[in-house]
Design a protein around this motif. Structure first.
Motif, short mmCIF file in Angstrom:
data_model
loop_
_atom_site.label_atom_id
_atom_site.label_comp_id
_atom_site.label_asym_id
_atom_site.label_seq_id
_atom_site.Cartn_x
_atom_site.Cartn_y
_atom_site.Cartn_z
N THR A 150 8.35 7.08 60.61
CA THR A 150 8.88 7.13 59.21
C THR A 150 10.42 6.93 58.78
OG1 THR A 150 9.42 9.80 59.19
CG2 THR A 150 7.13 9.32 58.44
N ILE A 155 9.36 8.98 54.38
CA ILE A 155 9.03 10.44 54.68
C ILE A 155 8.19 11.98 54.34
CG2 ILE A 155 11.00 12.00 54.41
CD1 ILE A 155 10.93 12.88 56.76
N MET A 172 7.76 13.10 65.61
CA MET A 172 8.58 12.20 64.73
C MET A 172 9.31 11.23 64.99
SD MET A 172 9.62 13.49 60.53
CE MET A 172 8.40 13.73 59.77
N HIS A 174 11.84 9.20 62.95
CA HIS A 174 12.01 8.74 61.95
C HIS A 174 14.03 8.42 61.76
CE1 HIS A 174 12.63 9.37 57.17
NE2 HIS A 174 14.16 9.40 57.82
N GLU A 201 15.62 11.13 65.60
CA GLU A 201 16.53 10.67 64.17
C GLU A 201 17.21 9.15 65.12
OE1 GLU A 201 19.59 12.80 61.63
OE2 GLU A 201 17.45 14.89 62.48
#
Length: 357
Positions: A150, A155, A172, A174, A201
């Motif tokens: 995402t 998200i 995930m 992101h 991240e």
């Protein structure tokens, strides 16, 4: 006289008394969320998430049918006397005990609805709702290994999934400009802390955009995972090419908040645009061949119905009275003839044209 006949007669008498309004108009004043009324919701709270995003808590009317995690809802919001429709992912779990739903909105530059919801909407405000829709959802049985890819507000549908299901193995990746720009960052960190999520991240302001080839480094088993990706077109285009190139395209599902637009090649009909006439309002403006007619009309002050703004919901369908338009997704030219309808959010002027607005 039967009870049904009595009720029918009483209702007709009420209609006579309340004309030019209907009895239902008065019922809407005292019970706007009642069953049988046009579907509405009442905003009950607005919670900031980041500097430019907020979660809006909505109590839906009694005819709300419920949603599937990952779906979105079209919302009609009155802004400065004009009702505007937008589509937002539902971020609340499907079994929220109080029956409320949430949408999480990120402000768009010059976005009338997003900025209104984040900065001006107050508890008690009524909005129109449509029933939830969308196929960016999980199968009935969650896969053993999941990857969420995402970026930015992409998200939001994924957060609805994370809140709804306990995954066995979920990763995930992101992307956001800075750490403080990560929507739901605190909740994501909590999921990491209890072992329910592995999170990477990518802070694009410092690290640049995610190179999709890095997935092998960030998630070594990415090709074995069922993947849901949502974010800007560039990220999704790269993901689709990457998955296809490795022969696992069927394991990737994508959700786009903007349509894929065709690049007009040299000599492509309609690339130069033309004058657009909005026959109902009598306004005529110049338009290029790349700007959606929806945006052209809104800029000219014409009331333009809309929804998802990416060609999915058909909330912007409008008759084409004269001229021709180009589909921004395919490059296909549509010429006016009796009964022809166009989607203004994904159509641009292909020469002079007249649309019924």
């Amino acid at each position: 006289m039967t009870s049904t006949a009595l009720r029918s007669r009483a209702w007709k008498l009420l209609e006579m008394v309340t004309t030019p309004l209907l009895p239902s108009d008065y019922l809407d004043l005292v019970g706007p969320l009642r069953a049988g009324a046009d579907l509405r919701g009442r905003i009950e709270a607005v919670h900031p998430e980041t500097g430019d995003a907020a979660t809006v808590v909505i109590r839906p009317g009694r005819d709300w049918r419920g949603h599937t995690a990952g779906q979105y809802v079209r919302i009609g919001v009155d802004v400065d006397g004009t009702r505007l429709w937008r589509a937002y992912s539902i971020t609340s779990p499907t079994d929220r005990r109080d029956g409320r739903i949430t949408i999480t909105v990120k402000a768009v530059r010059d976005g009338k609805v997003s900025n209104h919801l984040i900065r001006r909407a107050a508890p008690g405000t009524l909005v129109r709702l449509e029933q939830p829709t969308g196929d960016f959802v999980l199968p009935l049985s969650a896969p053993a290994k999941v990857l969420f890819l995402t970026a930015g507000s992409g998200i939001t549908p994924v957060m609805g999934m994370l809140r709804d299901i306990d995954f066995d193995d979920v990763v995930m990746v992101h992307c956001a400009p800075k750490p403080q720009d990560v929507i739901f960052r605190g909740e994501l960190r909590d999921l990491v802390a209890v072992g329910k999520l592995r999170l990477t991240e990518v802070h694009t302001a410092a690290d640049g955009r995610l190179d999709i080839a890095r997935l092998g480094e960030l998630v070594p088993d990415w090709a074995e995972r069922e993947t849901w990706a949502c974010g800007p077109a560039g990220l999704l285009d790269a993901a689709e090419d990457h998955w296809a190139g490795h022969g696992v395209r069927e394991r990737l599902r994508t959700e786009r908040f903007r349509p894929v637009t065709a690049v007009a090649g040299e000599g492509c009909a309609g690339v130069d645009g033309g004058e657009v006439t909005f026959s109902t309002t009598g306004r005529t403006v110049a338009a290029d061949g790349a700007t959606p007619l929806l945006a052209v009309g809104e800029e000219a002050g014409v009331l333009m119905p809309s929804g998802c703004r990416m060609g999915i919901c058909f909330g912007c369908v409008t008759p084409l009275r004269a001229g021709a338009v180009r589909d921004l997704r395919t490059g296909e030219i549509t010429e006016a003839e009796p009964g022809v309808l166009i989607q203004t959010c994904v159509s641009a002027a292909a020469g002079p044209c007249d649309i019924e607005r």
